[in-house]
Motif scaffolding. Structure first.
Motif, mmCIF file in Angstrom:
data_model
loop_
_atom_site.group_PDB
_atom_site.id
_atom_site.type_symbol
_atom_site.label_atom_id
_atom_site.label_comp_id
_atom_site.label_asym_id
_atom_site.label_seq_id
_atom_site.Cartn_x
_atom_site.Cartn_y
_atom_site.Cartn_z
ATOM 1 N N GLN A 66 -14.272 -13.364 6.385
ATOM 2 C CA GLN A 66 -14.559 -14.741 5.772
ATOM 3 C C GLN A 66 -13.152 -15.198 5.923
ATOM 4 O OE1 GLN A 66 -15.835 -15.270 2.138
ATOM 5 N NE2 GLN A 66 -16.414 -17.274 2.268
ATOM 6 N N PRO A 67 -12.812 -16.266 6.573
ATOM 7 C CA PRO A 67 -11.561 -16.723 6.488
ATOM 8 C C PRO A 67 -10.906 -17.127 5.121
ATOM 9 C CG PRO A 67 -12.848 -17.832 8.262
ATOM 10 C CD PRO A 67 -13.680 -17.151 7.375
ATOM 11 N N ALA A 68 -9.861 -16.970 4.851
ATOM 12 C CA ALA A 68 -8.992 -17.056 3.627
ATOM 13 C C ALA A 68 -7.750 -17.888 3.722
ATOM 14 C CB ALA A 68 -8.979 -15.802 2.910
ATOM 15 N N ALA A 69 -7.750 -18.779 2.487
ATOM 16 C CA ALA A 69 -6.596 -19.489 2.327
ATOM 17 C C ALA A 69 -5.979 -19.416 1.064
ATOM 18 C CB ALA A 69 -6.860 -21.127 2.589
ATOM 19 N N VAL A 70 -4.724 -19.232 0.822
ATOM 20 C CA VAL A 70 -4.168 -19.190 -0.316
ATOM 21 C C VAL A 70 -3.034 -20.250 -0.614
ATOM 22 C CG1 VAL A 70 -4.385 -16.676 -0.318
ATOM 23 C CG2 VAL A 70 -2.077 -17.511 0.585
ATOM 24 N N PRO A 71 -2.754 -20.637 -2.125
ATOM 25 C CA PRO A 71 -1.685 -21.428 -2.576
ATOM 26 C C PRO A 71 -0.246 -20.729 -2.153
ATOM 27 C CG PRO A 71 -2.592 -20.350 -4.459
ATOM 28 C CD PRO A 71 -3.383 -20.002 -3.216
ATOM 29 N N THR A 72 0.514 -21.470 -1.264
ATOM 30 C CA THR A 72 1.868 -20.933 -1.062
ATOM 31 C C THR A 72 3.012 -22.102 -1.382
ATOM 32 O OG1 THR A 72 1.923 -21.859 1.175
ATOM 33 C CG2 THR A 72 1.171 -19.363 0.741
ATOM 34 N N ARG A 73 4.074 -21.861 -1.416
ATOM 35 C CA ARG A 73 5.148 -22.768 -2.064
ATOM 36 C C ARG A 73 5.238 -24.129 -1.137
ATOM 37 N NH1 ARG A 73 10.249 -19.734 -1.549
ATOM 38 N NH2 ARG A 73 10.475 -20.602 0.667
ATOM 39 N N ASP A 74 4.871 -24.016 0.055
ATOM 40 C CA ASP A 74 4.877 -25.360 0.794
ATOM 41 C C ASP A 74 3.647 -25.653 1.471
ATOM 42 O OD1 ASP A 74 4.321 -22.961 2.648
ATOM 43 O OD2 ASP A 74 5.932 -23.643 4.131
ATOM 44 N N THR A 75 2.419 -24.900 1.212
ATOM 45 C CA THR A 75 1.083 -25.359 1.721
ATOM 46 C C THR A 75 0.156 -25.085 0.557
ATOM 47 O OG1 THR A 75 1.844 -24.799 3.777
ATOM 48 C CG2 THR A 75 -0.809 -25.064 3.453
ATOM 49 N N GLN A 77 -3.407 -24.929 0.769
ATOM 50 C CA GLN A 77 -4.172 -23.985 1.191
ATOM 51 C C GLN A 77 -3.752 -23.589 2.699
ATOM 52 O OE1 GLN A 77 -7.386 -23.180 0.122
ATOM 53 N NE2 GLN A 77 -6.376 -23.873 -1.952
ATOM 54 N N CYS A 78 -2.696 -22.350 2.518
ATOM 55 C CA CYS A 78 -2.327 -21.703 3.590
ATOM 56 C C CYS A 78 -3.302 -20.647 4.104
ATOM 57 C CB CYS A 78 -1.276 -20.982 3.331
ATOM 58 S SG CYS A 78 -0.316 -19.933 4.598
ATOM 59 N N PRO A 79 -3.844 -20.745 5.473
ATOM 60 C CA PRO A 79 -4.814 -19.786 6.040
ATOM 61 C C PRO A 79 -3.891 -18.444 6.324
ATOM 62 C CG PRO A 79 -4.159 -21.577 7.741
ATOM 63 C CD PRO A 79 -3.643 -21.754 6.378
ATOM 64 N N VAL A 80 -4.213 -17.656 5.832
ATOM 65 C CA VAL A 80 -3.371 -16.028 5.704
ATOM 66 C C VAL A 80 -4.305 -15.016 6.748
ATOM 67 C CG1 VAL A 80 -2.000 -16.468 3.577
ATOM 68 C CG2 VAL A 80 -4.236 -15.339 3.408
#
Length: 93
Positions: A66-75, A77-80
């Protein structure tokens, strides 16, 4: 005996390493960790974490991605990459 002790200490220190925290990484850094390692546990907040994978090869045979996104310093919802999900959850069994 000393060799066994050294091996045990080395193994235990590997488990003591903190997991990378995505809020302190850039989106490219977080994505790069997932794709360079294939599978990695990332912290996404103080008490939240998950295992992220680059593709289905890093999931169990009864799992799908399942596609996943996480919080990052610059985004926000970053798709990792992906998370592995049990196929029973998908099929409703």
């Amino acid at each position: 005996m000393a060799i066994l002790l050294a091996a045990a200490l080395a193994a235990s220190s590997a488990y003591a390493q903190p997991r990378p925290m995505t809020p302190s990484l850039t989106c490219n850094q977080a994505r790069g960790l997932v794709f360079s390692r294939g599978a990695i546990v990332l912290g996404t907040g103080t008490y939240t974490y998950d295992r992220y994978v680059s593709d289905v090869r890093f999931c169990e045979i009864n799992e799908w991605t399942q596609p996943a996104a996480v919080p990052t310093r610059d985004t926000p919802q970053c798709p990792v990459g992906y998370v592995c999900r049990d196929s029973d959850l998908f099929w409703g069994d």
